[in-house]
Design a protein around this motif. Structure first.
Motif: not given
Length: 803
Positions: A345-368
């Motif tokens: 549950x906390x990992x999903x919360x962390x993913x939501x916070x990472x998406x909020x930063x709207x950083x390209x390298x983070x987004x691409x890593x999550x997509x991959x």
């Protein structure tokens, strides 16, 4: 009165302290010892600050009570000692803060072995905290001389009271320069690194939790302090150390390079979530208060943190697939194997916070990694975990609503214009098959309900997710891209989606927007009608601190109009008059006259003085509202009882106005007489009771309510003087029963309760009018001396008075 008669009681402590052999325990046994100490009873304070008793008080809060003491009173004296030492009395603070022996005895509590007694630790922390606030220089200097202070604090960080003491040192030290010195000292002692080392699987859960909470509070307090304190451009060293890439890497290494521990993982994620917190200005212009040259790290995520987290995203993704081992959980609807668990549950919360930063390298890593696909699988698998559903909804809503990151690739649209497209949206609709999964889940739920099953627990969040897609496709920054992706669906899926939007989703939204009392439209209509009627606006209902120019006299501009029907009251008045006249004619009746309840009091002649119609205000004139009564009874010496009109001489109706107190007059009813009237002529004005219809004449300061009857006595005749056909030839001037004089003035002083006023009646035979004036010179009524009109036409305001 209380102090005048000295009714306060004397405390028994004063008597007790007069004893020569009184002990500290005897004093502490008194019920009001704490109240007397806080009230700074001089005898008591002088007693407590004696060296021996101060040492005893410190001993009580730093040493374990004897085991043979009864449990109910085991911590009685330690508790009272703590309250006495923290009563914020200057003498006690001075003695304790300036006596190094007492401080060493107090400090010795930290040197005990773990775990510390939690109750005694709270006493110790409370006493030292108040000393830090009242004697910061002395306490900081004392603690800096203790080389093992930071080591002992970290050693006992598992005790909550010690964690509170550490945070107190970061927030309660004043002035600012001293606080900065404390921060530098703690940073040199590597307090951040030591707290980070506490968050690893080898430590217990209490140390994980308290160390994590301490680091989170340091982050928040340091960021807040940067904007609250102006004129200090020196950065916070503890915050700077925490945001370093190597510090974050050490945190992640503690949980991933060693045995997986649920408590340690959750604690580290809590620290990362705090580092990812982005705050907005509390009010417009907040950023301008920062010193020149200072950055604003609290309003953006430090890139060093993202650089440290990015290589570990695969480890977080693996936690979603293989969380720490959890036992099978049996629930009321089935068996969870495995349950979601706090880690995932906390990992999903962390993913939501990472998406909020709207950083390209983070987004691409999550997509991959296809992390979003795994999260959606969990959403539809754990149908009753609304904590998980909320976080997934947040993730999807941010992906749909966020504009593409600056590093996203450009794409040429149909208009040959380069536009940025969100890779996350493409991944969500194409790889994760977002639309199809929503439609399948909705159909599955309807099928289950049709067969008598329960509605799925995620349907509420699924409805909001579907509405988010519809809204962002129409008005969102990625609307064109979303519409394009929907159009690229298979014909079957596209038709299903359009049917779903216009049918099932629309019906659900309609049901969800129905209120039990009033709909939104009804509330808007009522609000609109209220504003139209009274002229208020939204700003008048806002916070008064935010809206400083609201007029306070708007209520005076509200106009009310009352439409009343006076016909019924007029008819009632006429009936009462007829009934009264009938009572006058029935002279032989034995019944008591209802009008004889009060006596008529006439003003003394000495108070009467002639006044002209144009007179101005005098000492006897008032601006208050009043209802006066005037009556000139016909002179019985000038006419026979058969030829005159009798006028009631009963009680007069008056009005009492409490708004404007008057200091003249006597408590008598108002009456009228005309001593200057010649025989054969008189005019009377009668004000009816307040229950009868009244006409209102408005002056500048009052409302005078009058209803007058014009009564003109006719000598030896039943005709009115205005009747030309019935006038006797012998009547001088062609007017029977009226005076030959050009003008007659009658002045009276009217007394009503506490109000007094002089009024005048001027009868002008030439113009055939009667002018009734107040002492201020304002015409109250001007009546023609003609036969009286109908009662419904009697309106003094139409006769020339002020409106």
């Amino acid at each position: 009165m209380f102090w005048k008669f000295d009714l306060h009681t004397t405390s028994h402590i004063d008597t007790l302290l007069e004893k020569e052999d009184v002990t500290l325990t005897e004093v502490m046994d008194e019920e009001d010892v704490l109240q007397e100490c806080k009230a700074q009873n001089h005898k008591l304070v002088d007693f407590l600050v004696r060296p021996q008793y101060m040492e005893d008080l410190v001993t009580y809060i730093t040493q374990e009570p004897s085991d043979d003491v009864e449990e109910t009173i085991k911590y009685k004296y330690p508790n009272i000692s703590c309250e006495l030492l923290t009563s914020d009395v200057g003498q006690i603070n001075d003695r304790l803060g300036e006596d190094e022996c007492l401080l060493m005895k107090l400090y010795g509590f930290l040197q005990n072995e773990s775990p510390l007694n939690p109750l005694l630790a709270s006493f110790f922390s409370k006493v030292l905290s108040i000393l830090i606030g009242r004697k910061p220089e002395q306490i900081v200097e004392f603690l800096r001389k203790r080389e093992d202070f930071v080591d002992l604090m970290i050693k006992h960080i598992g005790t909550s009271a010690i964690m509170d003491l550490l945070l107190r040192m970061l927030t309660c030290v004043e002035p600012q320069q001293l606080r900065q010195d404390v921060l530098n000292w703690l940073n040199e002692e590597k307090v951040i690194q030591r707290l980070v080392d506490m968050v690893q699987p080898s430590q217990d859960e209490d140390r994980h939790s308290n160390a994590s909470q301490s680091l989170c509070e340091i982050i928040r307090l340091s960021r807040d302090q940067m904007f609250q304190v102006q004129g200090c451009s020196e950065p916070d060293p503890l915050l700077a150390t925490l945001e370093k890439q190597e510090t974050v890497e050490q945190l992640l290494s503690n949980i991933f390079d060693k045995e997986k521990n649920d408590s340690a993982i959750v604690s580290v994620i809590q620290i990362l979530l705090t580092l990812f917190e982005t705050r907005r200005p509390a009010f417009e212009g907040h950023l301008e208060i920062c010193p020149p040259g200072m950055s604003h790290p609290s309003f953006s995520v430090n890139q060093s943190i993202l650089e440290a987290v990015r290589p570990r995203l695969k480890d977080f993704h693996q936690l979603l697939l293989e969380p720490p081992k959890k036992n099978i959980m049996k629930t009321t609807w089935g068996v969870l194997d495995p349950p979601v668990g706090n880690t995932r549950l906390n990992v999903v919360r962390l993913v939501a916070s990472l998406l909020q930063t709207n950083t390209h390298i983070i987004n691409m890593e999550l997509i991959n990694l296809n992390t979003l696909g795994v999260i959606l699988d969990m959403y539809f698998k754990y149908i009753w975990n609304n904590f998980l559903h909320l976080q997934v909804e947040i993730c999807t809503a941010m992906i749909l609503a966020m504009p593409p990151a600056q590093s996203e690739n450009l794409k040429i649209n149909s208009d040959q214009e380069p536009v940025r497209e969100s890779h996350l949206i493409n991944h969500l609709f194409q790889k994760c098959q977002f639309i199809q999964r929503i439609l399948d889940a909705w159909s599955s739920n309807e099928k289950a309900q049709a067969e008598g099953g329960r509605r799925q627990g995620y349907m509420g969040h699924l409805t909001r997710i579907a509405n988010s897609i519809v809204h962002n496709s129409d008005k969102g920054p990625n609307g064109a891209q979303i519409q394009q992706l929907i159009s690229e669906l298979t014909e079957e899926d596209r038709e299903r989606w359009e049917t779903f939007i216009s049918g099932q989703l629309a019906d659900t939204n309609k049901r969800n927007t129905v209120d039990l009392a009033f709909s939104d439209y009804q509330m808007q209509q009522m609000t609109s009608n209220f504003i139209e009627q009274f002229g208020f606006n939204d700003e008048e209902f806002a916070d008064q601190d935010d809206v400083v120019d609201i007029p306070f006299d708007r209520i005076s501009d509200i106009n009310f109009s009352l439409n009343t029907n006076e016909s019924a009251n007029i008819a009632l008045f006429e009936a009462c008059c007829k009934e009264k006249i009938q009572q006058f004619e029935d002279a032989g009746s034995d019944e008591e006259d209802i009008w004889d309840e009060k006596d008529v009091t006439f003003a003394p002649d000495a108070q009467r003085r002639p006044r002209s119609s144009g007179s101005t205000d005098s000492e006897e004139s008032t601006d208050s509202e009043e209802e006066d009564v005037k009556r000139d009874p016909f002179d019985p010496n000038n006419a026979s009882s058969d030829d005159r009109m009798e006028v009631d001489t009963g009680p007069l109706w008056t009005a009492n106005f409490d708004d404007i107190p008057m200091d003249t007059g006597s408590s008598t009813s108002a009456g009228w007489s005309s001593p200057n009237a010649s025989p054969g002529k008189a005019m009377g004005f009668i004000i009816p009771p307040p229950s009868f219809p009244r006409n209102k004449c408005v002056t500048a300061n009052s409302v005078v309510t009058v209803m007058m009857l014009s009564l003109c006595d006719v000598a030896d005749s039943d005709q009115w003087p205005g009747d030309e056909a019935a006038q006797p030839a012998s009547s001088p001037g062609g007017k029977a029963g009226c005076s030959d004089a050009e003008e007659s003035v009658t002045t009276e002083t009217v007394t009503n309760g506490s109000m007094k006023e002089t009024v005048s009646l001027t009868v002008d035979a030439k113009t055939e009018t009667a002018i009734f004036k107040r002492a201020c010179g304002i015409d109250l009524c001007v009546l023609p001396r003609f036969p009286p009109p109908a009662l419904s036409d009697l309106n003094p305001c139409k006769a020339g008075t002020l409106q």
